[in-house]
Design a protein around this motif. Structure first.
Motif, PDB file in Angstrom:
ATOM      1  N   ILE A  79       0.860  -1.189   0.000  1.00 48.77           N
ATOM      2  CA  ILE A  79       0.000   0.000   0.000  1.00 48.77           C
ATOM      3  C   ILE A  79       0.893   1.236   0.000  1.00 48.77           C
ATOM      4  N   ILE A  80       0.582   2.167  -0.890  1.00 44.68           N
ATOM      5  CA  ILE A  80       1.305   3.433  -1.014  1.00 44.68           C
ATOM      6  C   ILE A  80       0.343   4.555  -0.638  1.00 44.68           C
ATOM      7  N   LEU A  81       0.723   5.364   0.334  1.00 49.07           N
ATOM      8  CA  LEU A  81      -0.114   6.466   0.823  1.00 49.07           C
ATOM      9  C   LEU A  81       0.660   7.772   0.710  1.00 49.07           C
ATOM     10  N   ASP A  82       0.159   8.690  -0.085  1.00 52.60           N
ATOM     11  CA  ASP A  82       0.798   9.998  -0.249  1.00 52.60           C
ATOM     12  C   ASP A  82      -0.289  11.076  -0.153  1.00 52.60           C
ATOM     13  N   PRO A  83      -0.898  11.218   1.023  1.00 53.83           N
ATOM     14  CA  PRO A  83      -2.083  12.077   1.145  1.00 53.83           C
ATOM     15  C   PRO A  83      -1.741  13.569   1.187  1.00 53.83           C
ATOM     16  N   PRO A  84      -2.625  14.409   0.661  1.00 47.64           N
ATOM     17  CA  PRO A  84      -2.446  15.855   0.777  1.00 47.64           C
ATOM     18  C   PRO A  84      -2.895  16.347   2.145  1.00 47.64           C
ATOM     19  N   ASP A  85      -2.609  17.602   2.426  1.00 45.48           N
ATOM     20  CA  ASP A  85      -3.084  18.211   3.665  1.00 45.48           C
ATOM     21  C   ASP A  85      -4.607  18.384   3.605  1.00 45.48           C
ATOM     22  N   TYR A  86      -5.082  18.922   2.490  1.00 46.72           N
ATOM     23  CA  TYR A  86      -6.518  19.095   2.254  1.00 46.72           C
ATOM     24  C   TYR A  86      -6.864  18.535   0.880  1.00 46.72           C
ATOM     25  N   GLY A  87      -8.090  18.084   0.723  1.00 44.81           N
ATOM     26  CA  GLY A  87      -8.528  17.597  -0.572  1.00 44.81           C
ATOM     27  C   GLY A  87     -10.019  17.359  -0.597  1.00 44.81           C
ATOM     28  N   ARG A  88     -10.506  17.051  -1.787  1.00 46.20           N
ATOM     29  CA  ARG A  88     -11.926  16.747  -2.001  1.00 46.20           C
ATOM     30  C   ARG A  88     -12.065  15.465  -2.790  1.00 46.20           C
ATOM     31  N   GLY A  89     -13.033  14.629  -2.393  1.00 51.05           N
ATOM     32  CA  GLY A  89     -13.371  13.451  -3.168  1.00 51.05           C
ATOM     33  C   GLY A  89     -14.189  13.832  -4.381  1.00 51.05           C
ATOM     34  N   PRO A  90     -14.452  12.878  -5.291  1.00 49.73           N
ATOM     35  CA  PRO A  90     -15.181  13.200  -6.519  1.00 49.73           C
ATOM     36  C   PRO A  90     -16.621  13.633  -6.274  1.00 49.73           C
ATOM     37  N   SER A  91     -17.177  13.297  -5.127  1.00 50.42           N
ATOM     38  CA  SER A  91     -18.543  13.722  -4.779  1.00 50.42           C
ATOM     39  C   SER A  91     -18.536  14.803  -3.707  1.00 50.42           C
ATOM     40  N   GLY A  92     -17.416  15.488  -3.555  1.00 56.42           N
ATOM     41  CA  GLY A  92     -17.313  16.583  -2.600  1.00 56.42           C
ATOM     42  C   GLY A  92     -16.896  16.168  -1.207  1.00 56.42           C
ATOM     43  N   GLU A  93     -16.509  14.888  -1.021  1.00 60.45           N
ATOM     44  CA  GLU A  93     -16.082  14.435   0.300  1.00 60.45           C
ATOM     45  C   GLU A  93     -14.864  15.243   0.760  1.00 60.45           C
ATOM     46  N   LYS A  94     -14.842  15.598   2.030  1.00 59.87           N
ATOM     47  CA  LYS A  94     -13.747  16.407   2.555  1.00 59.87           C
ATOM     48  C   LYS A  94     -12.632  15.510   3.094  1.00 59.87           C
ATOM     49  N   TRP A  95     -11.403  15.831   2.703  1.00 57.56           N
ATOM     50  CA  TRP A  95     -10.229  15.194   3.281  1.00 57.56           C
ATOM     51  C   TRP A  95      -9.415  16.251   3.998  1.00 57.56           C
ATOM     52  N   HIS A  96      -9.141  16.023   5.279  1.00 59.86           N
ATOM     53  CA  HIS A  96      -8.253  16.877   6.060  1.00 59.86           C
ATOM     54  C   HIS A  96      -7.288  15.952   6.774  1.00 59.86           C
ATOM     55  N   LEU A  97      -6.007  16.108   6.510  1.00 57.34           N
ATOM     56  CA  LEU A  97      -5.010  15.184   7.026  1.00 57.34           C
ATOM     57  C   LEU A  97      -5.112  15.001   8.539  1.00 57.34           C
ATOM     58  N   VAL A  98      -5.247  16.095   9.256  1.00 61.20           N
ATOM     59  CA  VAL A  98      -5.302  16.025  10.717  1.00 61.20           C
ATOM     60  C   VAL A  98      -6.494  15.189  11.182  1.00 61.20           C
ATOM     61  N   ASP A  99      -7.614  15.317  10.500  1.00 62.75           N
ATOM     62  CA  ASP A  99      -8.830  14.627  10.923  1.00 62.75           C
ATOM     63  C   ASP A  99      -8.938  13.200  10.403  1.00 62.75           C
ATOM     64  N   ASN A 100      -8.362  12.929   9.230  1.00 65.19           N
ATOM     65  CA  ASN A 100      -8.654  11.670   8.540  1.00 65.19           C
ATOM     66  C   ASN A 100      -7.504  10.679   8.452  1.00 65.19           C
ATOM     67  N   LEU A 101      -6.271  11.123   8.723  1.00 61.15           N
ATOM     68  CA  LEU A 101      -5.130  10.223   8.528  1.00 61.15           C
ATOM     69  C   LEU A 101      -5.207   8.994   9.421  1.00 61.15           C
ATOM     70  N   TRP A 102      -5.539   9.186  10.695  1.00 59.98           N
ATOM     71  CA  TRP A 102      -5.537   8.062  11.627  1.00 59.98           C
ATOM     72  C   TRP A 102      -6.532   6.983  11.198  1.00 59.98           C
ATOM     73  N   ASP A 103      -7.712   7.394  10.767  1.00 56.70           N
ATOM     74  CA  ASP A 103      -8.731   6.416  10.360  1.00 56.70           C
ATOM     75  C   ASP A 103      -8.280   5.624   9.131  1.00 56.70           C
ATOM     76  N   ILE A 104      -7.698   6.307   8.149  1.00 55.08           N
ATOM     77  CA  ILE A 104      -7.312   5.578   6.940  1.00 55.08           C
ATOM     78  C   ILE A 104      -6.122   4.662   7.213  1.00 55.08           C
ATOM     79  N   LEU A 105      -5.229   5.050   8.131  1.00 58.72           N
ATOM     80  CA  LEU A 105      -4.131   4.157   8.501  1.00 58.72           C
ATOM     81  C   LEU A 105      -4.653   2.894   9.178  1.00 58.72           C
ATOM     82  N   ASN A 106      -5.622   3.039  10.049  1.00 60.92           N
ATOM     83  CA  ASN A 106      -6.207   1.860  10.685  1.00 60.92           C
ATOM     84  C   ASN A 106      -6.890   0.961   9.667  1.00 60.92           C
ATOM     85  N   GLY A 107      -7.559   1.570   8.691  1.00 63.95           N
ATOM     86  CA  GLY A 107      -8.165   0.785   7.626  1.00 63.95           C
ATOM     87  C   GLY A 107      -7.117   0.047   6.803  1.00 63.95           C
TER      88      GLY A 107
END
Length: 298
Positions: free
Chosen positions: A205-233
């Motif tokens: 698995i290769i993970l190179d996440p941005p600080d902020y981003g948007r999914g194709p349907s407007g989903e919000k990505w914020h590194l501080v809020d979302n990194l821990w959950d995606i790492l556990n996944g």
């Protein structure tokens, strides 16, 4: 031990010629450009006149662009004739570059150390497993890491939330005379959650996440809020044996130690880790740190 890794001296298609005053002067192939770099806080070695003499093009930031690193759209000022699109080579992959309105050109050259690691780990797993390793590249951008895995014989799934950059990655695959990468335009967190529910297993698995981003349907990505959950996944879907993971972070303020703590806390003690910084070194010898990484090998 913290590793400091730079592009190889023999890479003929890339050079950092100078840096400073929140700018970097780079050569990609035959073309030289000046563009913003918030970490280049020192004074350049070359004069402004020399930068202008050397440059084919320079990026002019828009009104919302700050030296501290906030990215806003801007424009490119041509100082010499050059194409809007061209290609460079790195080992066995070819990448199409272009001048985008957000200062990027389609490749992050300091990442070549990670491409080398991916290529080597894919070869290791292919021999160990006796089959093509299944590699998942999340936040995959224009696909250099995907191409490195594919060139080594992996079964690659490439995911990004921006359809245009996935199309760009597909073009890079064709330019590199490769084929059969699986392309997905989706929110990375949603995809990983679905893989967990399905009990999927990945060899890399290769993970190179941005600080902020948007999914194709407007989903919000914020590194501080979302990194821990995606790492556990990712921990739930990464094979517990004979596998690898890379976490690369660009966000200012994140250290290699913090990056390793994220990975070790999410993935546990199994396997070995190495962590460090990816840097570019200009011709005056100044090292420009651009990202931190942790690599897990099982």
């Amino acid at each position: 031990m913290i590793l400091i890794q730079t592009p190889p001296v023999g890479w003929k298609d890339y050079e950092l010629l100078d840096s400073g005053n929140f700018l970097k002067l780079e050569r990609f192939g035959s073309f030289i450009m000046s563009r913003p770099e918030p970490k280049a806080i020192w004074q350049p070695a070359l004069s402004p006149q020399e930068w202008e003499r050397l440059s084919h093009v320079r990026f002019i930031p828009g009104a919302g662009f700050s030296k501290a690193g906030k990215e806003d759209s801007g424009s490119w000022e041509y100082l010499k004739k050059m194409p809007q699109r061209w290609t460079i080579d790195y080992n066995n992959i070819r990448l199409r570059l272009a001048l985008t309105s957000f200062k990027h050109v389609g490749v992050f050259p300091e990442q070549c150390a990670n491409w080398d690691f991916i290529y080597e780990q894919t070869l290791r797993l292919k021999e160990k497993l006796g089959r093509a390793p299944k590699i998942l590249n999340l936040f995959a951008y224009t696909g250099a890491a995907s191409l490195a895995a594919k060139a080594a014989g992996a079964d690659v799934t490439h995911l990004d939330s921006v359809r245009q950059v996935v199309s760009w990655a597909n073009e890079n695959m064709e330019l590199s005379a490769l084929s059969d990468i699986r392309w997905i335009v989706e929110d990375a967190s949603k995809f990983v959650s679905r893989q967990v529910r399905r009990g999927a297993q990945w060899d890399g698995i290769i993970l190179d996440p941005p600080d902020y981003g948007r999914g194709p349907s407007g989903e919000k990505w914020h590194l501080v809020d979302n990194l821990w959950d995606i790492l556990n996944g990712c921990n739930a879907i990464l094979s517990p044996k004979d596998s690898f993971l890379i976490l690369n972070l660009y966000s200012n303020g994140y250290s290699a130690v913090l990056c390793e703590t994220f990975v070790r806390t999410a993935f546990g003690p199994q396997g070995s880790t190495e962590s460090g910084e990816l840097v570019l070194t200009d011709k005056a010898g100044r090292r420009l740190p651009l990202s931190v990484f942790t690599r897990l090998v099982r």
